[in-house]
Design an enzyme around this catalytic site. Sequence first.
Site, PDB file in Angstrom:
ATOM      1  CD  GLU A 143      -2.635   1.199   2.628  1.00 29.25           C
ATOM      2  OE1 GLU A 143      -3.589   2.000   2.705  1.00 29.25           O
ATOM      3  OE2 GLU A 143      -2.351   0.385   3.529  1.00 29.25           O
ATOM      4  CD  GLU A 240      -7.490   1.803   6.147  1.00 29.58           C
ATOM      5  OE1 GLU A 240      -6.767   1.116   6.882  1.00 29.58           O
ATOM      6  OE2 GLU A 240      -7.097   2.272   5.059  1.00 29.58           O
TER       7      GLU A 240
END
Length: 259
Positions: A143, A240
């Site tokens: 990520e 998220e």
Amino acid sequence: MPKLAANLSMLFTELPFIERFGAAAKAGFKGVEYLFPYAYDAQEIKQELDKHGLTQVLFNLPAGDWDGGERGIGANPERVNEFRAGLEMAISYARVLGCDQINCLAGIQPEKFSEQEAEATLVANLKYAAKALNEEGIRLVAEAINTRDIPGFVLNNTKQGLSILEKVGSSNLKIQYDIYHMQIMEGDIAPTLSEHIESIGHIQLADNPGRHEPGTGELNYKFLFQHIDSIGYDGWIGCEYKPLTTTEEGLTWLKSHGA
């Protein structure tokens, strides 16, 4: 509409961790993700997944002393043995939880080492992890995170992520594309997704500014959801975000966005 997973590190945080699984299922989510499972017994988590019919979508490799401010060890030349031990722990949890995707957090640039040394370590660690996870039928993702929220984060934009993928050279490594982080770092979300969707293994969302739920900021998530469907992405999207008020009150966005 893409499949949505509740990030239990951000949502339902008014509840003890184990109780968040039931809350996510009650809210209509079919999958869950979170930062780390390692403080809990894997069988206990598995029971919650089975009880509520949830898919374990993703969690992260161990990332060092999170509470102490560390945000990953993947790019730290002094922590390679720790990285490999953490990988083994992650695999043991993934086997129990039926999780077929794990994320690597590169971490903050180590002061003692150059950017080139950090990247070389990250590439080597990702090669090792991609191979080990492939043998288990688990995909590795990495990520990119914005440097406003985490100053000095080693992997912080899509171009760099694609370069890392090329250097690692494994079909078992993909990008975890967080729309919120990439809106801050580079914008141009829809064209980037279109051009690089084959290199993206997992998507996460939050609005900007504030990292709250869709509909609270500048991003047009109704358009983005349609776009993501149109380009053929069939994976999960992890929610998220930090609820603007409470998780329950903030979930009205699901209905307004057709989720």
